[in-house]
Motif scaffolding. Structure first.
Motif, PDB file in Angstrom:
ATOM      1  N   SER A 119       0.826  -1.214   0.000  1.00  0.00           N
ATOM      2  CA  SER A 119       0.000   0.000   0.000  1.00  0.00           C
ATOM      3  C   SER A 119       0.857   1.260   0.000  1.00  0.00           C
ATOM      4  N   LEU A 120       1.992   1.217   0.696  1.00  0.00           N
ATOM      5  CA  LEU A 120       2.892   2.376   0.679  1.00  0.00           C
ATOM      6  C   LEU A 120       3.491   2.582  -0.713  1.00  0.00           C
ATOM      7  N   TRP A 121       3.857   1.487  -1.376  1.00  0.00           N
ATOM      8  CA  TRP A 121       4.340   1.628  -2.760  1.00  0.00           C
ATOM      9  C   TRP A 121       3.247   2.246  -3.634  1.00  0.00           C
ATOM     10  N   ALA A 122       2.012   1.721  -3.508  1.00  0.00           N
ATOM     11  CA  ALA A 122       0.915   2.221  -4.330  1.00  0.00           C
ATOM     12  C   ALA A 122       0.559   3.667  -4.004  1.00  0.00           C
ATOM     13  N   SER A 123       0.892   4.117  -2.793  1.00  0.00           N
ATOM     14  CA  SER A 123       0.572   5.492  -2.393  1.00  0.00           C
ATOM     15  C   SER A 123       1.644   6.488  -2.819  1.00  0.00           C
TER      16      SER A 123
END
Length: 287
Positions: free
Chosen positions: A185-189
């Motif tokens: 999720s951090l990568w996607a954010s």
């Protein structure tokens, strides 16, 4: 011709069954009661006390012998334990020294490469391309603002009917899929670099659980698990709060008592990922 009751053949009743139906008291109890009424007993009170004392002495002797043997073996066991711990500490020191030597040699190689390639325009372009690829591979250490997500194992196992699905050794814990969801999720954010604890997340890095240990790139990481991400703090936090991982961990926090917190960080330092040996490679777009 009529048959009388005496002519009818009946099945004999077994003596044991007849005894069970007719004798409601064991003969031994009846004989003991008769002996007590007549003033007779099988053993005197003194004899019983003697046997009790003898039994107590035998039990004490067995326990004392076992205790003495355990005490005699304790120094040897402690010595073996000390030797094993010493070997473990020696190996850890050796690994740390080798890691320091590797980092120093890597810096020397990088300096030599820069000197060799910065002499002309072609070398400079190649050097820029190499640095770009190293950044994508998370090889270089990075620094900057970002976001930290902290997951903490609860102090005790919650009293829930389905807690066995989220437990290791009878204790509720943070699972590998929790960390995987947070990292993705951090990568996607919009994160530019991510690390779990002191282990940088690169292209070939895995987050998995082995028994009660959390392994990131095959290195043990312990609770609290701090996931650090470098990137624009505002958009990064907004994207993460709206993600499925945030909703998942918020629910896990309420159900299982697992610690979950998100905080902005003004300055994060993330180490470089481990460099793996390249055995097979090909240019993109070729067969």
């Amino acid at each position: 011709m009529e048959r009388t009751d005496s002519d009818v053949r009946r099945n004999p009743v077994p003596s044991l069954l007849k005894s069970l139906m007719n004798d409601h008291l064991d003969p031994g109890y009846r004989a003991a009661a008769r002996d007590r009424e007549q003033g007779r007993s099988r053993g005197s009170e003194v004899a019983r006390r003697v046997w009790i004392v003898v039994g107590a002495l035998l039990i004490g002797l067995v326990l004392s012998v076992a205790y003495r043997q355990a005490v005699e073996r304790l120094p040897a066991t402690e010595q073996v334990r000390t030797e094993i711990l010493g070997k473990v500490h020696d190996v850890e020191d050796s690994i740390e020294a080798l890691a320091g030597t590797r980092e120093a040699l890597t810096l020397q190689v990088d300096d030599a490469r820069d000197v060799a390639l910065e002499g002309d325009a072609r070398g400079t372009a190649l050097l820029d391309r190499l640095r770009e690829l190293e950044g994508d591979a998370a090889v270089e250490a990075v620094q900057g603002p970002g976001l930290t997500v902290t997951l903490t194992d609860p102090p005790a196992r919650p009293n829930l009917s389905d807690s066995s699905q989220r437990s290791v050794g009878g204790k509720a814990v943070v699972l590998d899929r929790d960390l995987q969801a947070v990292v993705n999720s951090l990568w996607a954010s919009g994160a530019e670099a991510v690390a779990v604890g002191d282990v940088r997340i690169g292209p070939a890095v895995t987050v998995r659980q082995a028994g009660g240990a959390m392994l990131v790139d095959n290195q043990p990481v312990f609770s609290p698990y701090v996931v650090s991400a470098i990137g624009p703090p505002g958009p990064l936090q907004t994207g993460f709060v709206l993600s499925d991982a945030y909703l998942r961990m918020s629910g896990v926090e309420q159900l299982y008592g697992i610690g979950f917190s998100v905080a902005e960080a003004a300055d994060l330092h993330l180490p470089g990922a481990s460099v793996r040996e390249v055995r097979v490679a090909r240019s993109v777009g070729t067969s």
